[in-house]
Design an enzyme around this catalytic site. Structure first.
Site, short mmCIF file in Angstrom:
data_model
loop_
_atom_site.label_atom_id
_atom_site.label_comp_id
_atom_site.label_asym_id
_atom_site.label_seq_id
_atom_site.Cartn_x
_atom_site.Cartn_y
_atom_site.Cartn_z
N ASP A 139 -12.91 46.91 -18.31
CA ASP A 139 -11.47 46.85 -18.52
C ASP A 139 -11.00 47.68 -19.71
O ASP A 139 -9.80 47.78 -19.96
CB ASP A 139 -11.01 45.40 -18.70
CG ASP A 139 -10.84 44.67 -17.38
OD1 ASP A 139 -10.97 45.31 -16.32
OD2 ASP A 139 -10.58 43.45 -17.41
N ARG B 121 1.34 43.03 -15.24
CA ARG B 121 0.38 42.01 -14.82
C ARG B 121 -0.48 41.54 -15.97
O ARG B 121 -0.92 40.39 -16.00
CB ARG B 121 -0.52 42.56 -13.71
CG ARG B 121 0.15 42.75 -12.36
CD ARG B 121 -0.88 43.20 -11.33
NE ARG B 121 -2.06 42.38 -11.41
CZ ARG B 121 -3.33 42.85 -11.40
NH1 ARG B 121 -3.54 44.15 -11.32
NH2 ARG B 121 -4.34 42.03 -11.47
N ARG C 279 -14.89 44.56 -4.65
CA ARG C 279 -15.08 43.27 -5.33
C ARG C 279 -15.22 42.11 -4.34
O ARG C 279 -14.39 41.22 -4.26
CB ARG C 279 -13.93 43.00 -6.30
CG ARG C 279 -13.85 44.04 -7.40
CD ARG C 279 -13.09 43.53 -8.60
NE ARG C 279 -11.66 43.66 -8.44
CZ ARG C 279 -10.78 43.38 -9.41
NH1 ARG C 279 -11.21 42.94 -10.57
NH2 ARG C 279 -9.50 43.53 -9.20
N LYS D 22 -5.44 37.00 -20.60
CA LYS D 22 -5.13 36.85 -19.17
C LYS D 22 -6.36 36.41 -18.40
O LYS D 22 -6.29 35.50 -17.55
CB LYS D 22 -4.64 38.18 -18.60
CG LYS D 22 -4.41 38.15 -17.08
CD LYS D 22 -4.00 39.50 -16.54
CE LYS D 22 -5.16 40.41 -16.25
NZ LYS D 22 -5.79 40.12 -14.93
N ASN D 23 -7.50 37.01 -18.69
CA ASN D 23 -8.72 36.71 -17.94
C ASN D 23 -9.29 35.34 -18.27
O ASN D 23 -10.21 34.88 -17.60
CB ASN D 23 -9.77 37.80 -18.18
CG ASN D 23 -9.38 39.11 -17.53
OD1 ASN D 23 -8.54 39.16 -16.64
ND2 ASN D 23 -9.97 40.20 -18.01
N CYS E 138 -8.94 46.24 -3.12
CA CYS E 138 -8.37 46.36 -4.46
C CYS E 138 -8.41 47.83 -4.83
O CYS E 138 -9.31 48.56 -4.43
CB CYS E 138 -9.18 45.53 -5.45
SG CYS E 138 -8.61 45.68 -7.14
#
Length: 419
Positions: free
Chosen positions: A306, A398, A122, A22-23, A117
């Site tokens: 993460d 997500r 961030r 995803k990233n 967030c």
């Protein structure tokens, strides 16, 4: 609203396919703005965030064709709208990655500020300072970033005062079409940034220093079409490695790359989890019990932020104690109260959490607060006695593709409940 129910106590055996990261997918999709294309991305994950980026690019005027069966995304066309609206940007902070490509190719962009967030503020200040160093004029008003470079961007030397993945990606993309040479110093080194650089090179960009913290980009007048496979998701692989650790058994993580897991593999090894590169991926198994092992999140190649929540779930059932320190985001321990509801013994002291392992967790209804926190609760449920129900799993969707199906296929008692 969907929920996930887990009945714990089953070891996991079999193989789990690891999808595209995803990233990596999100900045790669934003790179489609740099060329009329087509840019065809293979190994594309089917995720809510990918859909959001696709909608954002489509409203800019691009054609975005996501073939879920073939796992490809094809992006082509010219931007006819240079504004990224709040309604889309607020859903996903990675939307700010359209700023650099729009500004570099079209000389102007109006992008909503991402706002807050759940895991921290961030800020995007490094994105803006880097673009200003390249000659952009930036105004902040009405919750929007209005950036202009009517004569185009110019190469510059920019030193990141602290490592920033998103800012590195934005400036790297912008620099590909800037006049002259850009040097990015103290740049982030994540595998997803290497993947973006390799894609840009395939499109015709001139980039040196890939894989290092010093990127040198010689601007070109235009970029062209390319086909690029998205790198396997190291965070998904690390998450399922934690699943094998907490539930027991043995898993083959298909297409995973051990070299990308770095410090996560090292720390899991200290905790009693064997990870071995084999043909086709990485084999993971828990050895003779889990042992407390400390971890501190750091920029790559350090322990990934993460992976912090998932590793904490593993440590909750390890023998002894572990200190987990979070240095990247200031509010990333929101899963702690939910894990403690399941019987974990975790105390937070500032930026560190002390985890004292317990013999067993107990199933309970819990609530997801963010993407990685949600999957940590699923992992805890795999090891808990009784039934665990994880609520608000839209966070999970997500970043994880059919997590309940993948875990059920290797022996977990898990299902999605739809109201």
């Amino acid at each position: 609203m969907d929920r996930i129910r887990i009945r714990g106590g089953r070891p996991l055996r079999g193989s789990i396919p690891i999808g595209g990261a995803k990233n990596a997918a999100l900045p790669l999709m934003a790179a489609g703005l740099l060329s009329a294309g087509p840019l065809v991305l293979a190994n594309a994950p089917d995720l809510a965030d990918v859909d959001t980026m696709g909608r954002l690019l489509a409203q800019h005027g691009l054609s975005v064709a996501h073939d879920r069966a073939a796992r490809t995304i094809a992006i082509a066309g010219e931007a006819t709208n240079l504004e990224a609206p709040y309604d889309l940007v607020r859903r996903m902070r990675a939307s700010v990655l359209v700023l650099g490509p729009l500004l570099a190719r079209y000389g102007e962009a109006r992008v909503s500020l991402p706002g807050g967030c759940a895991i921290g503020t961030r800020p995007v200040d490094l994105h803006l300072k880097g673009l200003e160093a390249m000659g952009a004029e930036i105004d902040l008003a009405g919750g929007y970033i209005h950036a202009r470079a009517p004569s185009g961007l110019a190469g510059a030397r920019f030193l990141f005062p602290q490592v920033s993945v998103g800012a590195t990606e934005n400036l790297l993309m912008a620099a590909t079409l800037a006049r002259g040479t850009t040097e990015l110093v103290n740049a982030a080194r994540e595998p997803e940034i290497d993947d973006l650089a390799h894609c840009l090179i395939a499109m015709g960009a001139r980039i040196e220093g890939v894989g290092t913290d010093r990127l040198r980009i010689e601007g070109v007048t235009h970029l062209g079409a390319a086909n690029h496979p998205i790198v396997p998701d190291r965070i998904e692989a690390g998450t399922y490695a934690c699943a094998a650790a907490i539930a027991g058994g043995e898993l083959l993580l298909r297409e995973a790359r051990l070299e990308h897991l770095g410090s996560v593999a090292r720390v899991l090894g200290e905790a009693g989890v064997e990870m071995v590169a084999v043909e086709g991926g990485v084999r993971v198994r828990r050895l003779n019990g889990l042992h407390g092992a400390d971890a501190m999140t750091e920029p790559y190649p350090g322990f990934a932020t993460d992976m912090q929540a998932q590793y904490m779930a593993v440590m909750a059932v390890a023998e002894g104690a572990a200190m987990i320190t979070e240095t990247i985001f200031e509010n990333r321990f929101m899963h702690v109260p939910e894990l403690n509801r399941m019987g974990a013994r975790i105390n937070v002291h500032g930026a560190s959490a002390i985890v004292r392992g317990v013999p067993a967790l107990s199933g309970a209804p819990v609530m997801a607060t963010d993407l990685r926190a949600s999957v940590s609760l699923v992992l805890a449920g795999l090891a808990a006695s009784g039934e665990t129900v994880v609520n608000r799993v839209y966070h999970l969707d997500r970043g994880y593709e059919r997590v309940e199906e993948k875990l059920a296929a290797v022996g977990a008692d898990i299902e999605r409940l739809t109201d």
